[in-house]
Scaffold this motif. Sequence first.
Motif, PDB file in Angstrom:
ATOM      1  N   ASN A 290      -2.199  -2.258   2.228  1.00  0.00           N
ATOM      2  CA  ASN A 290      -3.280  -1.588   1.515  1.00  0.00           C
ATOM      3  C   ASN A 290      -3.499  -0.215   2.129  1.00  0.00           C
ATOM      4  OD1 ASN A 290      -5.577  -1.289  -0.228  1.00  0.00           O
ATOM      5  ND2 ASN A 290      -6.873  -1.707   1.547  1.00  0.00           N
ATOM      6  N   SER A 291      -3.896   0.760   1.297  1.00  0.00           N
ATOM      7  CA  SER A 291      -4.204   2.102   1.781  1.00  0.00           C
ATOM      8  C   SER A 291      -5.476   2.591   1.115  1.00  0.00           C
ATOM      9  CB  SER A 291      -3.040   3.063   1.499  1.00  0.00           C
ATOM     10  OG  SER A 291      -2.795   3.142   0.110  1.00  0.00           O
ATOM     11  N   GLU A 292      -6.271   3.348   1.862  1.00  0.00           N
ATOM     12  CA  GLU A 292      -7.540   3.873   1.359  1.00  0.00           C
ATOM     13  C   GLU A 292      -7.693   5.325   1.772  1.00  0.00           C
ATOM     14  OE1 GLU A 292     -11.146   1.226   1.517  1.00  0.00           O
ATOM     15  OE2 GLU A 292      -9.895   0.230   3.009  1.00  0.00           O
ATOM     16  N   LEU A 293      -8.477   6.066   0.982  1.00  0.00           N
ATOM     17  CA  LEU A 293      -8.806   7.447   1.282  1.00  0.00           C
ATOM     18  C   LEU A 293     -10.323   7.557   1.320  1.00  0.00           C
ATOM     19  CD1 LEU A 293      -7.096  10.105   1.598  1.00  0.00           C
ATOM     20  CD2 LEU A 293      -7.903  10.693  -0.672  1.00  0.00           C
ATOM     21  N   LYS A 294     -10.881   7.924   2.488  1.00  0.00           N
ATOM     22  CA  LYS A 294     -12.327   8.008   2.645  1.00  0.00           C
ATOM     23  C   LYS A 294     -12.730   9.427   2.995  1.00  0.00           C
ATOM     24  CE  LYS A 294     -12.926   3.229   4.163  1.00  0.00           C
ATOM     25  NZ  LYS A 294     -13.752   2.834   2.996  1.00  0.00           N
ATOM     26  N   PRO A 295     -13.902   9.872   2.498  1.00  0.00           N
ATOM     27  CA  PRO A 295     -14.354  11.231   2.815  1.00  0.00           C
ATOM     28  C   PRO A 295     -14.750  11.355   4.266  1.00  0.00           C
ATOM     29  CG  PRO A 295     -16.055  10.039   1.618  1.00  0.00           C
ATOM     30  CD  PRO A 295     -14.832   9.165   1.608  1.00  0.00           C
TER      31      PRO A 295
ATOM     32  N   GLU B  71      -3.058  -4.866  11.780  1.00  0.00           N
ATOM     33  CA  GLU B  71      -3.311  -3.540  12.322  1.00  0.00           C
ATOM     34  C   GLU B  71      -3.680  -2.573  11.206  1.00  0.00           C
ATOM     35  OE1 GLU B  71       0.055  -2.250  14.509  1.00  0.00           O
ATOM     36  OE2 GLU B  71      -0.551  -3.246  16.356  1.00  0.00           O
ATOM     37  N   THR B  72      -4.575  -1.656  11.519  1.00  0.00           N
ATOM     38  CA  THR B  72      -4.947  -0.578  10.598  1.00  0.00           C
ATOM     39  C   THR B  72      -4.679   0.751  11.288  1.00  0.00           C
ATOM     40  OG1 THR B  72      -6.654  -1.879   9.474  1.00  0.00           O
ATOM     41  CG2 THR B  72      -6.824   0.508   9.320  1.00  0.00           C
TER      42      THR B  72
ATOM     43  N   VAL C 297      -7.486   9.011   6.026  1.00  0.00           N
ATOM     44  CA  VAL C 297      -6.515   8.134   5.387  1.00  0.00           C
ATOM     45  C   VAL C 297      -6.336   6.902   6.254  1.00  0.00           C
ATOM     46  CG1 VAL C 297      -4.189   7.930   4.434  1.00  0.00           C
ATOM     47  CG2 VAL C 297      -5.350  10.137   4.405  1.00  0.00           C
ATOM     48  N   MET C 298      -6.515   5.721   5.645  1.00  0.00           N
ATOM     49  CA  MET C 298      -6.390   4.460   6.368  1.00  0.00           C
ATOM     50  C   MET C 298      -5.366   3.578   5.665  1.00  0.00           C
ATOM     51  SD  MET C 298     -10.437   3.713   7.107  1.00  0.00           S
ATOM     52  CE  MET C 298     -10.059   2.380   8.245  1.00  0.00           C
ATOM     53  N   ALA C 299      -4.519   2.927   6.432  1.00  0.00           N
ATOM     54  CA  ALA C 299      -3.496   2.043   5.883  1.00  0.00           C
ATOM     55  C   ALA C 299      -3.403   0.791   6.742  1.00  0.00           C
ATOM     56  CB  ALA C 299      -2.141   2.743   5.818  1.00  0.00           C
ATOM     57  N   SER C 300      -3.309  -0.361   6.079  1.00  0.00           N
ATOM     58  CA  SER C 300      -3.234  -1.650   6.778  1.00  0.00           C
ATOM     59  C   SER C 300      -2.015  -2.420   6.309  1.00  0.00           C
ATOM     60  CB  SER C 300      -4.500  -2.487   6.510  1.00  0.00           C
ATOM     61  OG  SER C 300      -5.662  -1.795   6.880  1.00  0.00           O
ATOM     62  N   THR C 301      -1.438  -3.208   7.214  1.00  0.00           N
ATOM     63  CA  THR C 301      -0.332  -4.085   6.872  1.00  0.00           C
ATOM     64  C   THR C 301      -0.462  -5.381   7.664  1.00  0.00           C
ATOM     65  OG1 THR C 301       2.078  -4.261   6.644  1.00  0.00           O
ATOM     66  CG2 THR C 301       1.242  -3.237   8.652  1.00  0.00           C
ATOM     67  N   CYS C 302      -0.007  -6.464   7.070  1.00  0.00           N
ATOM     68  CA  CYS C 302      -0.077  -7.783   7.710  1.00  0.00           C
ATOM     69  C   CYS C 302       1.343  -8.321   7.860  1.00  0.00           C
ATOM     70  CB  CYS C 302      -0.934  -8.738   6.880  1.00  0.00           C
ATOM     71  SG  CYS C 302      -1.053 -10.408   7.581  1.00  0.00           S
TER      72      CYS C 302
ATOM     73  N   SER D 156      -0.104   6.192  -3.496  1.00  0.00           N
ATOM     74  CA  SER D 156      -0.696   5.325  -2.478  1.00  0.00           C
ATOM     75  C   SER D 156       0.350   4.529  -1.721  1.00  0.00           C
ATOM     76  CB  SER D 156      -1.707   4.380  -3.127  1.00  0.00           C
ATOM     77  OG  SER D 156      -1.084   3.589  -4.110  1.00  0.00           O
ATOM     78  N   THR D 157       1.439   4.145  -2.405  1.00  0.00           N
ATOM     79  CA  THR D 157       2.498   3.395  -1.729  1.00  0.00           C
ATOM     80  C   THR D 157       3.172   4.244  -0.669  1.00  0.00           C
ATOM     81  OG1 THR D 157       2.877   2.115  -3.734  1.00  0.00           O
ATOM     82  CG2 THR D 157       4.608   2.075  -2.063  1.00  0.00           C
ATOM     83  N   ASP D 158       3.451   5.526  -1.015  1.00  0.00           N
ATOM     84  CA  ASP D 158       4.079   6.423  -0.051  1.00  0.00           C
ATOM     85  C   ASP D 158       3.135   6.725   1.108  1.00  0.00           C
ATOM     86  OD1 ASP D 158       5.966   8.445  -2.452  1.00  0.00           O
ATOM     87  OD2 ASP D 158       6.355   6.495  -1.532  1.00  0.00           O
ATOM     88  N   ILE D 159       1.823   6.801   0.804  1.00  0.00           N
ATOM     89  CA  ILE D 159       0.861   7.016   1.891  1.00  0.00           C
ATOM     90  C   ILE D 159       0.989   5.899   2.910  1.00  0.00           C
ATOM     91  CG2 ILE D 159      -1.590   7.063   2.478  1.00  0.00           C
ATOM     92  CD1 ILE D 159      -2.123   8.425  -0.167  1.00  0.00           C
TER      93      ILE D 159
END
Length: 490
Positions: free
Chosen positions: A319-324, A291-292, A307-312, A260-263
């Motif tokens: 944070n990173s998420e994987l959604k169907p 931003e996401t 695949v979604m990734a956010s940073t502040c 998940s970190t590499d994602i």
Amino acid sequence: MDNVDDQQIDVGSVVEAVSADHSFGAPLYVVESMCMRCGENGTSRFLLTLIPHFRKVLLSAFECPHCGERNNEVQFAGEIQPRGCSYHLEVSAGDEKIFDRQVVKSESATIKIPELDFEIPPEAQRGSLSTVEGVLARAADELSALQEERKKVDPKTAEAIDQFLSKLRACAKAETSFTFILDDPAGNSFIENPHAPSADPSLTIKFYERTPEQQATLGYLANPSQTGQSERSLGTPSTALPHGTIGAAAGHRAIAQSNSTDISDNLFRYSAPEEVMIFPSTCGACTKQCETRMFVTKIPYFQEVIVMASTCEDCGYRNSELKPGGAIPKKGKKITLSARNIADLSRDVIKSDTAGVKIPELDLELAGGTLGGMVTTVEGLVTQIRESLARVHGFTFGDSMEEDKKNKWREFGSRLTKLLSLEEPWTLILDDELANSFISPVTDDIKDDHQLTYEDYERSWEQNEELGLNDIDTSSADAAYESTEPTKLP
């Protein structure tokens, strides 16, 4: 709590002290405060402590020497959980043991008894550590406190409350069956499961995403005008790095390795305009605007995923998420893995929010949503189960817990740890009603992996109802789609 060495200090010092990161050995703070009953000055005591394997809590107790008023409260000093929780406890008539279950009600939790159309709001019994019987008894006592005065002013209302109190006390004495619901958007409330780690037939636990209103109540949402940042429109491509500098291969490789970190890292470095979408969002840690980034990919032998990734940039939260992606499957899916060697522990696992986990050898069953969605390995999933059980149920390892229950927990923990050493073969089952979970094969062709089986099944009406699929009406969309199809010439 009485201590001759207690020192009177100002409220500001207490706020500063309890805001500090104390976990153990925190001192007892004493503050002079006004009694809300008689108006004289009483004494409030504060103690920041840590319930083992549960949460940081702030214990407060007030006592007035003039009128004898006393009360106590527990507040959660740690973090708000990522999702809300809802506990449904089915109480049968004559089952008196169920009233001894411990109940933790945070300051944001609501208790409901649908059969009585009764609700205890967050403001009442806020921050309490009690039992099912204690919650009901306290509610009855508070309702009957002013009945004598109420009978003089409003006899009809007093009579209606008396009738309700008789029903409430009947529930508290196990004379009638009822449902005890504890709902907490902050996720910091709890009802004890005496059968843990096994499933409890009387207790159902559900985790859910908070609504915008619940987010605002918990203080999560920030006013966009206060952030001082301008919103970007949906789909604005990033120009931080030239197109092709990193390449999409790094992102796909990170997904295949379930890191998940590499994602997150590769998504924030890769900025191909035709693949990555960028839209504004709110940071879950500091509530500032961030931003996401999002892109769609296909996992072999599985399906299309988002695949979604956010940073502040303000607080550094990532944070990173994987959604169907794609349509909702018509059938559910049951995945069974027979773990026999060390290589099986390295298999990639995608567990969706709706997937339940079973390990028959341990008689362990986790309902869907217990661990949330995750991208991990078989070893990582077992580790997450162990940490989650210790966090949710482990706080009962107090002095009041019976020795045989402590030994039961220790034995189960050791058996769970032995799974990773593979002293004996064991079975991992993912049961997903929406078929959005996945365990990777170790062979090029999934049919050649004899330790891994996939089974499709028809969902029941109750499962579709819980997922909200029974109420979906697509007739209008189907009619509109058919009207746009070109007419075929004869």
